[in-house]
Design a protein around this motif. Structure first.
Motif, PDB file in Angstrom:
ATOM      1  N   THR A  18       0.829  -1.210   0.000  1.00 20.60           N
ATOM      2  CA  THR A  18       0.000   0.000   0.000  1.00 20.60           C
ATOM      3  C   THR A  18       0.861   1.257   0.000  1.00 20.60           C
ATOM      4  N   ILE A  19       1.914   1.271   0.798  1.00 19.28           N
ATOM      5  CA  ILE A  19       2.794   2.442   0.842  1.00 19.28           C
ATOM      6  C   ILE A  19       3.544   2.600  -0.468  1.00 19.28           C
ATOM      7  N   ALA A  23      11.953   5.431  -0.963  1.00 17.39           N
ATOM      8  CA  ALA A  23      11.957   5.213   0.479  1.00 17.39           C
ATOM      9  C   ALA A  23      12.949   4.108   0.793  1.00 17.39           C
ATOM     10  N   THR A  24      13.568   4.208   1.952  1.00 20.98           N
ATOM     11  CA  THR A  24      14.544   3.197   2.370  1.00 20.98           C
ATOM     12  C   THR A  24      13.930   2.140   3.275  1.00 20.98           C
ATOM     13  N   ASP A  77      11.274  14.177  -0.349  1.00 24.69           N
ATOM     14  CA  ASP A  77      10.518  15.397  -0.038  1.00 24.69           C
ATOM     15  C   ASP A  77       9.080  15.114   0.393  1.00 24.69           C
ATOM     16  N   THR A  78       8.834  13.912   0.910  1.00 19.48           N
ATOM     17  CA  THR A  78       7.481  13.601   1.365  1.00 19.48           C
ATOM     18  C   THR A  78       7.147  14.353   2.646  1.00 19.48           C
ATOM     19  N   PHE A  79       8.125  14.490   3.548  1.00 20.09           N
ATOM     20  CA  PHE A  79       7.896  15.143   4.835  1.00 20.09           C
ATOM     21  C   PHE A  79       8.759  16.393   4.943  1.00 20.09           C
ATOM     22  N   ALA A  80       8.221  17.399   5.607  1.00 15.65           N
ATOM     23  CA  ALA A  80       8.976  18.627   5.855  1.00 15.65           C
ATOM     24  C   ALA A  80       8.308  19.394   6.983  1.00 15.65           C
ATOM     25  N   THR A  81       9.091  20.231   7.668  1.00 15.98           N
ATOM     26  CA  THR A  81       8.554  21.172   8.638  1.00 15.98           C
ATOM     27  C   THR A  81       8.921  22.568   8.182  1.00 15.98           C
ATOM     28  N   PRO A 122       6.667   5.727   5.490  1.00 15.00           N
ATOM     29  CA  PRO A 122       7.967   5.423   4.875  1.00 15.00           C
ATOM     30  C   PRO A 122       9.075   6.282   5.478  1.00 15.00           C
ATOM     31  N   GLU A 123      10.276   5.756   5.459  1.00 13.34           N
ATOM     32  CA  GLU A 123      11.468   6.487   5.894  1.00 13.34           C
ATOM     33  C   GLU A 123      12.431   6.648   4.717  1.00 13.34           C
ATOM     34  N   GLY A 124      13.318   7.642   4.837  1.00 16.57           N
ATOM     35  CA  GLY A 124      14.326   7.855   3.815  1.00 16.57           C
ATOM     36  C   GLY A 124      13.791   8.468   2.537  1.00 16.57           C
TER      37      GLY A 124
END
Length: 334
Positions: free
Chosen positions: A184-185, A194-195, A275-279, A270-272
């Motif tokens: 799914t991910i 993603a790693t 640009d999926t995550f940001a603050t 997901p990790e690694g």
């Protein structure tokens, strides 16, 4: 007598640098380096989404014109960065006896009082940022009172996937459930890389998972039973996923304890990624910070009327963001 708080050591730049150097005692999400800091100069951010279109190309006779490429659809979404101010005060009795009357050079002890106040304020901002980031991982960024600031699934017009691990049944094939999470991910990464995949679990979810027959047997076979005696709450790999117990919670202004992950639930992400995550951090609303890149925290002080103390002001303007909410999965135990 010179007011010691007029010393450059207590300027906005110095206090801001000091509060950003104080160690962050909260924030497992921050430790994972998942949400990279992106300073911006605006009070709002614009997220542009473009889906590339990959088509199978047909075979054509020699000399035929080639098929024409199709541009992907572009969407632009705007988000206002939340403004989180916090105030405190240094009263005369807190420095009474520390600075002798008429002295203008006893700043070290006063700086200690200021540092203690800043540390307390820093910790409050830190747990607030952890709360916001956890909300972004769950797809709903929540305010301190539990109200929704942004529902990322609604903003990006996607539906959250929920996978029931059915851990109450001893016959459930947990490995198959893990494969479902991975697939799914991978499907919802939309070209992102993603790693690995991490699962943050509530204590209840973690306990029933690690005590499930299939999981215990797997650990007994591959790790010679070490998982049955060691503390594996810090994370262990099973079925291609890293499971970790997460017990974060905070108390709001009304005294209500809010668990970041509800009982018998877990979240997978997901990790690694690139640009999926940001603050995003916006600048403070001070004259000297106009059109500057935002910092994580700001601090400033100002004397009270009649010199009856010194007001402390801190603020943070953060917006944790998941640009692909489809990769955020909710897992249930039963």
């Amino acid at each position: 007598m010179q007011n010691p708080f007029l010393n450059p050591a207590f300027s906005m730049a110095s206090l801001t640098a000091a509060i950003n150097l104080i160690p962050n005692r909260y924030g497992r999400i921050g430790e994972l380096n998942l949400f990279n800091a992106k300073p911006v100069i605006q009070r709002n951010i614009v997220v542009e989404e473009m889906h590339g279109i990959l088509n199978l190309l047909p075979t054509l006779p020699p000399g035929s014109p080639g098929t024409v490429g199709t541009q992907g659809k572009r969407k632009v979404r705007s988000f206002i960065v939340p403004h989180i101010p916090h105030d405190d005060v240094v009263l005369p009795e807190e420095v009474q006896g520390i600075r002798a009357f008429g002295s203008e050079n006893q700043l070290e002890a006063i700086a200690g009082v200021m540092a203690r106040k800043l540390a307390t304020m820093r910790n409050k901002h830190a747990i607030t940022l952890e709360h916001l980031r956890m909300g972004a991982l769950k797809g709903q960024i929540l305010d301190a009172d539990g109200s929704v600031i942004y529902n990322l699934f609604a903003e990006f017009n996607v539906t959250q996937s929920t996978i029931n691990f059915q851990l109450s049944s001893s016959t459930t094939k947990v490995k198959v459930k893990c494969n479902e999470v991975l697939r799914t991910i991978e499907k919802n990464l939309l070209g992102e890389v993603a790693t690995g995949v991490r699962v943050l679990c509530s204590p209840q979810f973690f306990d029933v998972l690690t005590s499930h027959d299939n999981v215990e047997k797997a650990f007994a076979f591959y790790q010679q039973g070490a998982a049955l005696v060691d503390d594996t709450r810090a994370g262990f790999r099973f079925g291609g996923l890293v499971f970790e117990e997460y017990v974060g919670f905070a108390t709001d202004a009304a005294g209500t304890i809010r668990k970041f992950i509800p009982d018998n639930e877990a979240i997978a992400f997901p990790e690694g990624t690139l640009d999926t995550f940001a603050t995003y951090f916006s600048p403070a609303d001070f004259n000297e910070t106009v059109n500057t890149l935002g910092q994580e925290l700001y601090a400033k002080q100002e004397p009270r009327k009649f010199e009856r103390g010194t007001d402390l002001h801190t603020q943070s303007n953060p917006l944790p963001m998941c640009h692909r909410p489809g990769v955020l999965l909710k897992l249930t135990a039963s």
